[in-house]
Design a protein around this motif. Structure first.
Motif, PDB file in Angstrom:
ATOM      1  N   ASN A  56     -29.227   0.853 -17.906  1.00  0.00           N
ATOM      2  CA  ASN A  56     -27.967   1.522 -17.592  1.00  0.00           C
ATOM      3  C   ASN A  56     -26.749   0.659 -17.907  1.00  0.00           C
ATOM      4  N   LYS A 110     -29.732   6.539 -17.029  1.00  0.00           N
ATOM      5  CA  LYS A 110     -31.081   6.977 -16.684  1.00  0.00           C
ATOM      6  C   LYS A 110     -31.274   6.929 -15.174  1.00  0.00           C
ATOM      7  N   THR A 111     -31.941   7.938 -14.639  1.00  0.00           N
ATOM      8  CA  THR A 111     -32.324   7.898 -13.234  1.00  0.00           C
ATOM      9  C   THR A 111     -33.597   7.055 -13.109  1.00  0.00           C
TER      10      THR A 111
END
Length: 155
Positions: A18, A33-34
């Motif tokens: 991230n 992104k999770t």
């Protein structure tokens, strides 16, 4: 140490990924992104570089394009924690990814490098990749168009 990634590595990988998304043009993707997405993406063909029990970076291979005709070609990504560049981990990851791809029967590996990151192009050239194309203005991030340099290595 280079080793296969596990789901337990996702919380260490997500911030590295991230940060690259938020602050660089290494990737043209603007969406972070999770943790769940990272877990899914690293579930296979992902390696981590770890020192003293801490993940310093990761790399993964994935299909270059869909379709049966491309089944022996993979692309890769490598992302390193900002404070860990220049210590050999990226090279070790790339070497291990090439070995993994070759062991899986892959013939060719592709590197897609942002033209704004000439150090990435130099790194890949030093690792045996050859520039095969520059695609003008195919990426867009931070309000500007960005060229993409495609590099290739036969495994």
């Amino acid at each position: 140490m280079i080793r296969p990634a596990t789901a337990l590595d996702a919380p260490a990988i997500a911030p590295i990924w991230n940060q690259v998304i938020r602050e660089t043009t290494i990737t043209f993707n603007p969406t972070e992104k999770t943790l769940s997405e990272v877990e899914t993406l690293i579930a296979q063909n992902c390696l981590v570089w770890e020192e003293a029990g801490t993940v310093q970076g990761f790399g993964r291979i994935f299909p270059f394009r869909g379709g049966e005709g491309y089944r022996f070609t993979v692309e890769h990504t490598i992302m390193i924690h900002p404070g860990s560049h220049g210590r050999g981990g990226g090279r070790a990851l790339l070497d291990a990814l090439c070995q993994m791809a070759k062991a899986q029967g892959m013939h060719t590996m592709i590197a897609a490098c942002s033209a704004e990151k000439p150090e990435a192009v130099k790194f890949h050239a030093a690792c045996g990749f050859v520039t095969v194309a520059t695609m003008p203005e195919v990426g867009f991030k931070f309000g500007r168009w960005i060229d993409l340099v495609l590099m290739q290595k036969s495994l």
